[in-house]
Motif scaffolding. Structure first.
Motif, PDB file in Angstrom:
ATOM      1  N   ALA A 294     -88.159  97.886  34.446  1.00 55.28           N
ATOM      2  CA  ALA A 294     -87.262  96.815  34.796  1.00 55.28           C
ATOM      3  C   ALA A 294     -85.744  97.215  35.189  1.00 55.28           C
ATOM      4  CB  ALA A 294     -87.288  95.839  34.061  1.00 55.28           C
ATOM      5  N   GLU A 295     -85.035  98.041  34.156  1.00 62.68           N
ATOM      6  CA  GLU A 295     -83.862  98.467  34.612  1.00 62.68           C
ATOM      7  C   GLU A 295     -83.575  99.269  35.535  1.00 62.68           C
ATOM      8  OE1 GLU A 295     -82.413 100.357  30.991  1.00 62.68           O
ATOM      9  OE2 GLU A 295     -83.091  98.791  29.530  1.00 62.68           O
ATOM     10  N   MET A 297     -85.617  99.245  38.706  1.00 62.08           N
ATOM     11  CA  MET A 297     -85.832  98.572  39.741  1.00 62.08           C
ATOM     12  C   MET A 297     -84.360  97.552  40.275  1.00 62.08           C
ATOM     13  SD  MET A 297     -88.769  98.508  41.257  1.00 62.08           S
ATOM     14  CE  MET A 297     -90.402  99.212  40.744  1.00 62.08           C
ATOM     15  N   ARG A 298     -83.995  97.782  41.378  1.00 67.55           N
ATOM     16  CA  ARG A 298     -82.975  97.393  42.062  1.00 67.55           C
ATOM     17  C   ARG A 298     -83.265  96.108  42.586  1.00 67.55           C
ATOM     18  NH1 ARG A 298     -79.513 102.606  44.411  1.00 67.55           N
ATOM     19  NH2 ARG A 298     -79.214 103.752  42.656  1.00 67.55           N
ATOM     20  N   ARG A 303     -87.840  92.892  39.504  1.00 65.30           N
ATOM     21  CA  ARG A 303     -87.454  93.015  38.209  1.00 65.30           C
ATOM     22  C   ARG A 303     -87.727  91.611  37.534  1.00 65.30           C
ATOM     23  NH1 ARG A 303     -81.137  94.224  37.135  1.00 65.30           N
ATOM     24  NH2 ARG A 303     -81.733  96.219  38.310  1.00 65.30           N
ATOM     25  N   HIS A 304     -87.612  90.500  38.017  1.00 65.68           N
ATOM     26  CA  HIS A 304     -88.092  89.395  37.108  1.00 65.68           C
ATOM     27  C   HIS A 304     -89.507  89.321  36.956  1.00 65.68           C
ATOM     28  CE1 HIS A 304     -84.268  87.019  38.202  1.00 65.68           C
ATOM     29  NE2 HIS A 304     -83.887  88.011  37.624  1.00 65.68           N
ATOM     30  N   ASP A 307     -90.239  91.711  34.145  1.00 69.83           N
ATOM     31  CA  ASP A 307     -90.047  91.258  32.913  1.00 69.83           C
ATOM     32  C   ASP A 307     -90.836  90.254  32.506  1.00 69.83           C
ATOM     33  OD1 ASP A 307     -87.491  92.544  32.315  1.00 69.83           O
ATOM     34  OD2 ASP A 307     -86.374  91.140  33.552  1.00 69.83           O
TER      35      ASP A 307
END
Length: 405
Positions: A294-295, A297-298, A303-304, A307
């Motif tokens: 997740a960190e 992924m730009r 990312r959401h 998470d």
């Protein structure tokens, strides 16, 4: 920490110039001495200036050099050669001065009692985050040389991914620049002369021709606004990227844009699958793996989603069921992950998915020229059809007037 510039001589008698961050001049001097340098000069330097000089004038370390370093270090450590000797040999073998200085500094820090992962973490502007994380995991689990081998393979895959994206974007970029340049050339240099000649004949100009004249006139008069507008758009884009809601909408738009979404979507899926594979192989738990990814992924949409998947897994859901809730993850990925969970072969399934999406990117890059070409030809044709019509209409009116007389 304060930044210092230094001049020193190494064990081979070569003059070394560089920057070091330390709490005090004494600490900086001790660190340089521990690296085997004979210090000639040490001055306090502005941190901003030091970073600027370092980024502008130092030799850049390429991804291929990091891949070669990780692979060679894995082989040497696996053969029983001590890490400090391996680093010294690799430092002497490299022709990149920045990498040579870095490896020498890492070697000295290890000799002072630091771990390899802690030593390379100080050079996070050179070594990618995934390398630092996997090396630390390898040190904790006793799989140090295997972690180095895995990260070399992973970085090679990421290099292949970057190459595929570059190949895919070469033709569209060239087409847009060439079309824009040709249009500006016509508006600034060609049209004014032709339309000036037509006006001199005393012909009443139709609306389309007058519009072309106005466009040409404004382009000649305010040409300097074009780069300013482009710069303002770039600055506005950067400002919007700082706002999370705006950034989310921009990333969402990227996944819907025609043609570009093919590249972006498959790139993100390939990155997700490859990161999952390499971190699971390294022995990390799924929830910790998803947190790290997740960190990385730009794209905020991904990312959401990741998470949320991590939260669902923490509460007892299977990975496949958690992925199924989010439309960004295709059915193929969900189905293969479900098979991996059932059979205990998650790393193999993610390896297959990574290879699959990388291949799709290669296919897209090969076919993108054929996809873009008709679009570019159509746009160019419409633009120049408008220009030609604007030029021919007054000529037609002139010929008609002469014919009636």
């Amino acid at each position: 920490m304060t930044s210092f510039s230094y001049h020193a001589v190494d064990a081979a008698g070569r003059l070394i110039r560089g920057y070091i961050e330390a709490a005090s001049p004494e600490t900086a001097s001790q660190d340089l001495t521990a690296r085997g340098y004979y210090l000639l000069k040490l001055d306090k330097s502005s941190g901003v200036l030091a970073r600027l000089r370092r980024n502008l004038f130092r030799q850049r370390v390429k991804r291929a050099e990091i891949i070669e370093l990780a692979g060679n270090l894995s082989v040497m450590v696996g053969a029983g050669i001590p890490i400090t000797i391996s680093l010294g040999d690799l430092a002497e073998a490299t022709t990149n001065t920045t990498l040579q200085t870095t490896l020498t500094g890492i070697k000295q820090e290890i000799e002072q009692g630091s771990t390899f992962s802690d030593a390379i973490e100080r050079y996070d502007d050179i070594f990618p985050d995934i390398l630092i994380r996997l090396v630390r995991v390898g040190e904790e689990t006793g799989r140090f040389e295997k972690s180095l081998s895995d990260v070399a393979e992973h970085l090679q895959r990421m290099d292949d991914l970057a190459s595929s994206i570059k190949r895919a974007l070469i033709y569209p970029t060239f087409a847009i620049i060439a079309t824009g340049g040709a249009l500006i050339f016509w508006l600034v240099f060609v049209l004014p002369k032709i339309i000036g000649t037509i006006k001199g004949m005393g012909v009443k100009l139709p609306l389309l021709t007058r519009m072309l004249m106005a466009t040409s006139s404004y382009t000649q008069r305010y040409w300097y606004l074009l780069p300013i507008i482009a710069l303002c758009c770039w600055a506005l884009f950067k400002l919007l990227k700082r706002n999370e809601k705006a950034c989310y909408q921009i990333d969402r738009l990227k996944l819907k844009l025609p043609i570009y979404s093919l590249i972006e979507y498959n790139r993100l899926l390939a990155l997700f699958a490859e990161q999952m594979r390499i971190l699971i192989v390294a022995g990390l738990t799924v929830d910790r793996t998803l947190g790290i990814i997740a960190e990385v992924m730009r794209n905020l949409v991904f990312r959401h989603a990741i998470d949320s998947v991590r939260d669902d897994i923490t509460y007892g859901s299977t990975i496949a069921d958690a992925l199924k809730k989010h439309p960004v993850f295709p059915l193929l990925l969900v189905r293969m992950v479900g098979i991996g969970e059932t059979s205990g072969s998650l790393d193999d399934q993610f390896g297959f998915l990574s290879t699959h999406y990388l291949k799709k990117l290669d296919d897209i890059s090969d076919k993108l020229g054929k996809i873009i070409e008709p679009v570019v030809i159509a746009v160019i044709g419409i633009l120049f059809a408008i220009i030609i019509m604007g030029l021919l209409l007054p000529v037609y009116d002139l010929v008609s007037t002469v014919g009636r007389r």
